[in-house]
Design a protein around this motif. Structure first.
Motif, PDB file in Angstrom:
ATOM      1  N   HIS A 182     -21.269   0.006-123.476  1.00 22.18           N
ATOM      2  CA  HIS A 182     -21.517   0.127-122.033  1.00 22.18           C
ATOM      3  C   HIS A 182     -22.218  -1.125-121.553  1.00 22.18           C
ATOM      4  O   HIS A 182     -23.245  -1.530-122.117  1.00 22.18           O
ATOM      5  N   GLN A 183     -21.623  -1.782-120.554  1.00 19.45           N
ATOM      6  CA  GLN A 183     -22.193  -3.008-119.990  1.00 19.45           C
ATOM      7  C   GLN A 183     -22.459  -4.047-121.072  1.00 19.45           C
ATOM      8  O   GLN A 183     -23.466  -4.742-121.068  1.00 19.45           O
ATOM      9  N   ALA A 219     -16.433  -2.447-119.905  1.00 21.90           N
ATOM     10  CA  ALA A 219     -17.584  -2.282-120.801  1.00 21.90           C
ATOM     11  C   ALA A 219     -17.657  -3.367-121.860  1.00 21.90           C
ATOM     12  O   ALA A 219     -18.729  -3.644-122.396  1.00 21.90           O
ATOM     13  N   GLY A 228     -15.684   3.464-124.066  1.00 23.81           N
ATOM     14  CA  GLY A 228     -16.421   2.815-122.999  1.00 23.81           C
ATOM     15  C   GLY A 228     -15.604   2.770-121.733  1.00 23.81           C
ATOM     16  O   GLY A 228     -14.375   2.761-121.777  1.00 23.81           O
TER      17      GLY A 228
END
Length: 324
Positions: free
Chosen positions: A214-215, A48, A44
């Protein structure tokens, strides 16, 4: 009556979330099982949630919700037992600079109430090429040696699960490959390895499974080879002896791209190259080219790397609300 699983996951994470006082949601409903004895790579970009996830499992950060079970024990209720199962290799060394290598690893072992075992500590230091530096003060070590020492400290109490947070960031290629070899040897001895990395080649080289975060969300968790087979592609680049003004009618229905002024054809196939089921295998394409009187000068094949898959997965994710 349902029998219990004789091989429960080394780490089992359910509905894990973390929201900081600022309102930033670092993790969003993470579900993940890490199998015993595997090497699991968590990929990531910066921010992340990789380090937050590791820190929660290791008992450094308190989650906002969800549960984590390590070696069959809940980290909230049996924190002492679960922490003893885990070795953590952080990104930075924070030990007293005037301490010696030997005392640093001996202290790390004692923190977990383990009886002194000079033989084990010697083995760890020899495995990491640190035995000759056992009496050296930490302030005299090179960057690569300090990175090795972080691993030695994490292994001092003989953990069953080892977390490596960006283990080879900032080290040279030779040391990186030495560490890869060490990680493989640990896995052969039964240690479960979870690593976060920015180096896609590291995951591609070592991991059994790959998770992409991710995020704060897990985008995908998949066996590395399965992931590359499902999402990867192989591009067949065909250099033509003579430029074509356009595709001949016999090849109009093929998924071909004509480029380089009509001198190159590109054909995207699965990573296993098996598109023969619909009559569009590579052999059929070459036969079609020959039947159309198209001479081939050269053929080059390019397989999608894990890095290209990673970039593709992340780029397809929606932007966060604040950025819209």
């Amino acid at each position: 009556m349902e029998r219990p699983d004789p091989h429960p996951a080394a780490v089992s994470i359910r509905a894990l979330s973390k929201r900081y006082a600022t309102g930033h949601e670092a993790l969003k409903h993470i579900d993940l099982d890490i199998r015993r004895g595997e090497i699991f790579a968590l990929l990531g970009p910066n921010g992340a949630g990789k380090t937050t996830l590791i820190s929660i499992v290791c008992g450094i950060v308190t989650p906002s919700g969800g549960s984590v079970v390590v070696d069959g024990k809940d980290i909230a209720h049996d924190w002492r037992a679960t922490r003893a199962c885990i070795g953590l290799v952080p990104q930075e060394l924070t030990t007293d600079a005037f301490e010696t290598v030997w005392n640093a690893v001996r202290f790390s072992r004692g923190l977990f109430g383990k009886a002194p075992d000079p033989g084990h500590l010697e083995t760890v230091l020899r495995d990491l090429s640190l035995w000759d530096k056992r009496d050296a003060k930490l302030m005299t070590l090179s960057g690569g040696m300090k990175r090795r020492l972080l691993i030695a400290k994490a292994l001092a109490h003989e953990p069953a699960i080892l977390f490596l947070d960006e283990p080879t960031a900032g080290v040279d290629v030779e040391l990186r490959r030495e560490m890869w070899g060490l990680v493989r040897r640990l896995r052969e001895r039964g240690t479960t390895i979870i690593l976060t990395t920015h180096y896609i080649e590291e995951a591609e080289e070592m991991a059994d499974r790959v998770g992409v975060i991710h995020q704060g969300e897990l985008v995908v968790v998949e066996d590395k080879r399965t992931l590359m087979k499902k999402l990867g592609k192989r591009v067949l680049r065909i250099e033509l002896a003579q430029a074509l003004p356009g595709l001949p009618p016999a090849l109009a229905d093929w998924p071909l791209d004509l480029s380089e002024g009509g001198r190159r054809l590109e054909y995207h196939v699965g990573t296993d190259g098996d598109d023969a089921a619909d009559g569009r295998g590579i052999g059929a394409l070459l036969t079609g080219l020959a039947a159309s009187g198209i001479a081939v000068r050269d053929i080059e094949s390019h397989a999608t790397s894990l890095e290209e898959i990673f970039v593709g997965l992340v780029s397809r994710r929606p932007a966060p609300e604040a950025a819209r």
